[in-house]
Write an enzyme that holds these catalytic residues in place. Structure first.
Site, mmCIF file in Angstrom:
data_model
loop_
_atom_site.group_PDB
_atom_site.id
_atom_site.type_symbol
_atom_site.label_atom_id
_atom_site.label_comp_id
_atom_site.label_asym_id
_atom_site.label_seq_id
_atom_site.Cartn_x
_atom_site.Cartn_y
_atom_site.Cartn_z
ATOM 1 N N HIS A 92 -12.645 -0.702 -7.412
ATOM 2 C CA HIS A 92 -13.880 0.116 -7.470
ATOM 3 C C HIS A 92 -13.589 1.607 -7.245
ATOM 4 C CE1 HIS A 92 -15.294 0.391 -2.959
ATOM 5 N NE2 HIS A 92 -14.008 0.585 -3.079
ATOM 6 N N ASP A 114 0.872 -1.190 0.000
ATOM 7 C CA ASP A 114 0.000 0.000 0.000
ATOM 8 C C ASP A 114 0.896 1.224 0.000
ATOM 9 O OD1 ASP A 114 -2.148 2.004 0.729
ATOM 10 O OD2 ASP A 114 -3.312 0.167 0.952
HETATM 11 C C1 LIG Z 1 -10.686 1.169 -0.349
HETATM 12 S S1 LIG Z 1 -9.150 0.868 0.333
HETATM 13 C C2 LIG Z 1 -9.084 -0.872 0.473
HETATM 14 C C3 LIG Z 1 -8.166 -1.380 1.527
HETATM 15 C C4 LIG Z 1 -8.142 -2.893 1.711
HETATM 16 N N1 LIG Z 1 -7.847 -3.569 0.507
HETATM 17 C C5 LIG Z 1 -9.432 -3.377 2.271
HETATM 18 O O1 LIG Z 1 -10.321 -3.698 1.543
HETATM 19 O O2 LIG Z 1 -9.569 -3.386 3.477
HETATM 20 C C6 LIG Z 1 -8.067 1.198 -1.003
HETATM 21 C C7 LIG Z 1 -6.623 1.117 -0.649
HETATM 22 O O3 LIG Z 1 -5.854 1.389 -1.813
HETATM 23 C C8 LIG Z 1 -4.703 2.099 -1.405
HETATM 24 N N2 LIG Z 1 -4.102 2.829 -2.512
HETATM 25 C C9 LIG Z 1 -4.598 3.895 -3.144
HETATM 26 N N3 LIG Z 1 -3.767 4.303 -4.112
HETATM 27 C C10 LIG Z 1 -2.710 3.477 -4.078
HETATM 28 C C11 LIG Z 1 -1.512 3.388 -4.847
HETATM 29 N N4 LIG Z 1 -1.275 4.252 -5.836
HETATM 30 N N5 LIG Z 1 -0.659 2.409 -4.554
HETATM 31 C C12 LIG Z 1 -0.905 1.523 -3.558
HETATM 32 N N6 LIG Z 1 -2.027 1.560 -2.811
HETATM 33 C C13 LIG Z 1 -2.919 2.525 -3.068
HETATM 34 C C14 LIG Z 1 -5.248 3.022 -0.335
HETATM 35 O O4 LIG Z 1 -4.223 3.552 0.482
HETATM 36 C C15 LIG Z 1 -6.188 2.107 0.400
HETATM 37 O O5 LIG Z 1 -5.570 1.443 1.463
#
Ligand SMILES: C[S@@+](CC[C@H](N)C(=O)[O-])C[C@H]1O[C@@H](n2cnc3c(N)ncnc32)[C@H](O)[C@@H]1O
Length: 830
Positions: free
Chosen positions: A735, A697
């Site tokens: 999503h 992440d």
């Molecule tokens: C909606 S959350 C889902 C978290 C986890 N997968 C869950 O369902 O509990 C989306 C995740 O994507 C991560 N994220 C967003 N942009 C990112 C990037 N460019 N690289 C890595 N992670 C990213 C966010 O920090 C966040 O933790």
């Protein structure tokens, strides 16, 4: 019982438990219904659809939205999908073009725009739109966020605290608010007075020469009384800033008082029936919590409370008449002096159907006979081939005109018309030409009449819907009205649940040895300098009605005792995260707190603006991109990560118990892309200790992640590169993004896995717009949530997932439905 409930926390693998979980999701996001309805009214969708001649396509509706410099049909589609599911609008597929056509319903007829008020109030319509706009305006919706503070500390009602004065004083100072409030009151006044007059008008006003409407707003209520009873002198009494905006009504003035003898006070107000089965009883209970949020001391009262008020005010005698309106109840319509009203309705419907059928048959027969006669005469006068050619041309034109939606797209004419014409010409050369002409003419006549009947049926339907606006005096119409009230105030459920979680009510009741009294619960609320039991009672009353808690009367003391339920076990406070995640519980509380936080709710208010103008999603317009905002704001970072972690725990348990072995057979390493603080991958590794887990992440998220055995945390940007592993899992990440970025991310995932035996496991919602599954409803609401929060973000149907995977180099995929909000999509590189 308490132990059984606690046991349920860990045993989520049974159907009842999924139902309970789904119920909590539903209430958590119930405010989405209110917001989608508000968006529809702001865009004038009910007006657009009701004034159209027939069903409309998405682009036709988008083009008809007023003041929309850049109408976004694709955004509009998602709001419509939710409202079709709620039966506010209809949708059907056009059989020829395959396009979706949208139509109005009787429910949406309650949401039409109200013309400017006139003194001739009959010209106006019955609508709840101004009330919906008022109750869902941030002025009125925001105070609900402060309910728990109000219960903890007392003082002024949240709305008054926010406005700095009574709402009616604020109205005196603020013309916009004054208008919002007065229009809302006037629209419901019209509905209530019609119902009241038709149900008990003569009884009420017998022998009455003058009536003063105290706090009568802009005078619509009293004007309707005077119109029905012209001998009555009407007095509309309200504060000067309200009166100054009131239109003139014949027979209505603004002074007076009630005489001592023969006089009476007619109160039109809600009588709360906490367990009532009436169609408006539900809204009555929510309205009471609304009053709690808005007016210090304001409340909806039970009959017992009304009696006590009247006793204290010198009215020893009273009579309550229940009418089918919010301020009363539908039972009185069954008190008809002679017969049951439903019988009358059935008889009327049968008679109408019979009459319509007879008329149609007679018309069809008459037209056919007339055309045959004319045909015979014409055939004997004009050259028969001319007749045939003219008839064919007429058929072509008539059929073309009958079906303007589709055949004009055809290069020449509708294909069916050509076939018919060719058949006619061939037959003319084989059979006796005069017979053919006469028969053809008769057939054309009947077809024309039948097609017209279809059209007329559509028109009749549209005018029936319009007619319903004025005919509110039937049971179905009360049901429709009640539905609109329900959706209008659905956000009250979400807010009451949030208030309960903030006050830790589920924890208090679940950790008690048995049911508790109101004062015991109030005393147990943490950080409450001055707990207000009487306010608390009203929130509990709503949540008992929603079956979140139970209530029963103590047989000895007569006091009400409250208890927990399996539903409330989904709302327990989560202990601080530990690396031993088994010690923690299954809860949706952090998710509920996040989705109902003003940061997340406020953007919903801007949905209509977003559909009108496009640009960034409302959340991003306010705060910037969600995950950047989290990087800068530690409070938001925590709110977001906790919410994600709590659902990660629930989903992974369900996933592992439904398809774990199949999923991870032969897999030695797994990277969780966008894995948040690592709970999801930690559970996989715990169940399959041979798997090497990587939690990937952005670094501000990784920096707050606890250590989990067998899991390596890696910070980075998934759009640049994804760490290599045998399999990628990615939950609730795709999503967040539009198709282009999803393809980029999926291609990076494809590079991270081996060509042979590798796979990407996507855990995300698969939208089933008409689905009957327990989570399908939430899936559709969640999509509108994504619309409000993430530019490009959306929930996808299977077709949309397939297209994404095709574009990203995954020709093969498999979807497994598990009893969770999300499904499992396995994508294979070959
Ligand atoms: C909606 S959350 C889902 C978290 C986890 N997968 C869950 O369902 O509990 C989306 C995740 O994507 C991560 N994220 C967003 N942009 C990112 C990037 N460019 N690289 C890595 N992670 C990213 C966010 O920090 C966040 O933790």
């Amino acid at each position: 019982m308490a132990a059984a409930v606690k046991g349920a926390i860990l045993a989520i693998d049974n159907e009842a438990s999924f139902q309970d979980q789904a119920e909590i999701w539903k209430y958590m996001l119930n405010f989405g219904d209110s917001m989608a309805l508000k968006c529809a009214v702001e865009l004038r969708l009910p007006d657009i659809l009701h004034s159209a001649d027939g069903p409309m396509t998405l682009s036709e509706i988008a083009a008809a939205i007023p003041d929309a410099p850049s109408p976004q049909a694709s955004h509009l589609f998602r709001v419509l999908r939710l409202l079709v599911r709620r039966k506010i609008f209809t949708s059907q597929e056009d059989k020829v073009s395959g396009e979706t056509l949208y139509g109005p319903t009787k429910l949406s007829s309650w949401l039409l725009h109200e013309p400017a008020p006139t003194s001739d109030s009959d010209a106006s319509i019955m609508t709840l739109a101004p009330m919906l706009i008022s109750e869902n305006h941030p002025w009125h919706a925001n105070p609900w966020h402060k309910l728990s503070e109000f219960i903890r500390e007392g003082g002024l009602a949240p709305l008054e605290k926010e406005l700095g004065c009574l709402q009616f004083d604020f109205a005196a100072k603020n013309p916009l608010y004054n208008k919002l409030l007065n229009n809302a009151m006037a629209c419901t006044a019209r509905i209530t007075i019609r119902t009241l007059l038709s149900h008990c008008g003569d009884d009420l006003f017998n022998g009455i020469g003058s009536v003063v409407d105290v706090g009568g707003g802009t005078g619509r209520f009293i004007s309707e009384i005077v119109k029905s009873y012209p001998h009555i002198k009407g007095i509309n009494f309200d504060r000067p800033h309200v009166i100054s905006t009131a239109p003139a009504y014949p027979g209505v003035t603004h002074v007076g008082a009630i005489p001592e003898k023969g006089g009476k006070v007619i109160i039109v107000d809600i009588v709360v029936e906490a367990d009532g089965k009436g169609v408006f009883d539900d809204t009555g209970v929510v309205f009471d919590v609304l009053m709690l949020a808005h007016n210090t001391g304001g409340k909806e009262r039970t009959e017992k409370e009304w009696k006590s008020l009247l006793d204290q005010s010198g009215f020893p005698r009273y009579k309550i008449t229940k009418i089918p309106a919010l301020q009363s109840y539908p039972k009185c319509q069954f008190h008809h002096p002679f017969v049951h009203v439903r019988v009358v309705v059935v008889v009327v419907v049968v008679v109408v159907v019979v009459v319509v059928v007879v008329v149609v048959v007679v018309v069809v027969a008459a037209v056919a006979v007339a055309v045959v006669v004319v045909g015979v005469v014409v055939v004997h006068v004009v050259h028969v081939r001319v007749v045939v050619v003219v008839a064919v041309v007429v058929v072509v034109v008539v059929v073309a005109l009958m079906n303007p939606k589709c055949q004009f797209h055809h290069p020449f004419v509708h294909v069916r018309v050509v076939v018919v014409a060719v058949v006619v010409v061939v037959v003319v050369h084989v059979v006796h030409v005069r017979v053919v002409v006469v028969v053809a003419a008769a057939v054309v006549a009947v077809v024309v009449v039948v097609l017209n009947m279809d059209k007329r049926k559509e028109k009749t339907m549209a005018s029936a819907v319009k007619g319903a606006i004025l005919a509110i005096d039937n049971e179905a119409s009360f049901q429709d009205q009640a539905e609109i009230w329900k959706y209008m105030l659905n956000f009250g459920d979400s807010m009451a649940l949030k208030c309960a979680v903030e006050l830790r009510l589920p924890d208090i009741l679940h950790s008690a040895d048995g049911p508790m009294t109101l004062s015991e619960i109030a005393a147990a609320i943490p950080n409450a300098p001055s707990p207000q039991a009487s306010h608390l009672f009203r929130v509990l009353r709503l949540l008992v009605r929603r079956k979140i808690f139970t209530s029963e009367e103590d047989k000895v003391s007569g006091e009400t005792l409250y208890g927990p339920t399996k539903l409330s076990s989904w709302l327990l406070h989560e202990p601080a995260p530990t690396s031993d995640s088994d010690a923690s519980i299954m809860t949706l509380a952090p998710m509920l707190i996040m989705e109902n936080h003003p940061w997340h709710v406020d953007p919903w208010h801007k949905l209509s603006e977003f559909i009108r103008e496009g640009g960034l999603a409302p959340f991003e317009k306010e705060h910037g991109y969600m995950f950047d905002f989290a990087a800068k704001n530690p409070l938001y970072n925590k709110l977001l990560n906790n919410a994600m972690a709590c659902t990660a725990r629930i989903t992974i348990r369900t996933l592992l118990s439904h398809c774990g072995d199949d999923l991870f057979n032969g897999v030695g390493s797994v990277v969780d892309v966008g894995g948040g603080t690592g709970r999801f991958i930690s559970e996989i590794v715990k169940s399959y200790p041979h798997i090497k887990g990587i939690n990937f992440d952005r670094s501000h998220v990784i920096s707050t992640a606890p250590a989990y055995p067998g899991v390596t945390h890696v910070g980075g940007d998934m759009f640049q590169e994804v760490p290599s592993a045998d399999a990628v899992v990615t939950k609730w990440v795709l999503h967040d993004w539009g198709d282009e970025l999803c393809v980029k991310l999926l291609k990076n995932c494809r590079k991270a896995i081996p060509e042979k035996g590798g796979k990407v496991i996507i855990v995300d919602i698969v939208v089933e717009a008409d689905g009957k599954g327990v989570f399908d409803d939430t899936g559709v609401v969640f999509d509108v949530l994504m619309l409000a929060h993430n530019t490009g973000g959306k929930e996808r149907t299977e077709k949309e997932w397939k297209s994404l995977l095709d574009q990203s180099g995954f020709p093969r995929y498999k979807i497994t439905k598990i009893p969770a909000l999300q499904s499992v999509i396995e994508a294979y590189p070959n």
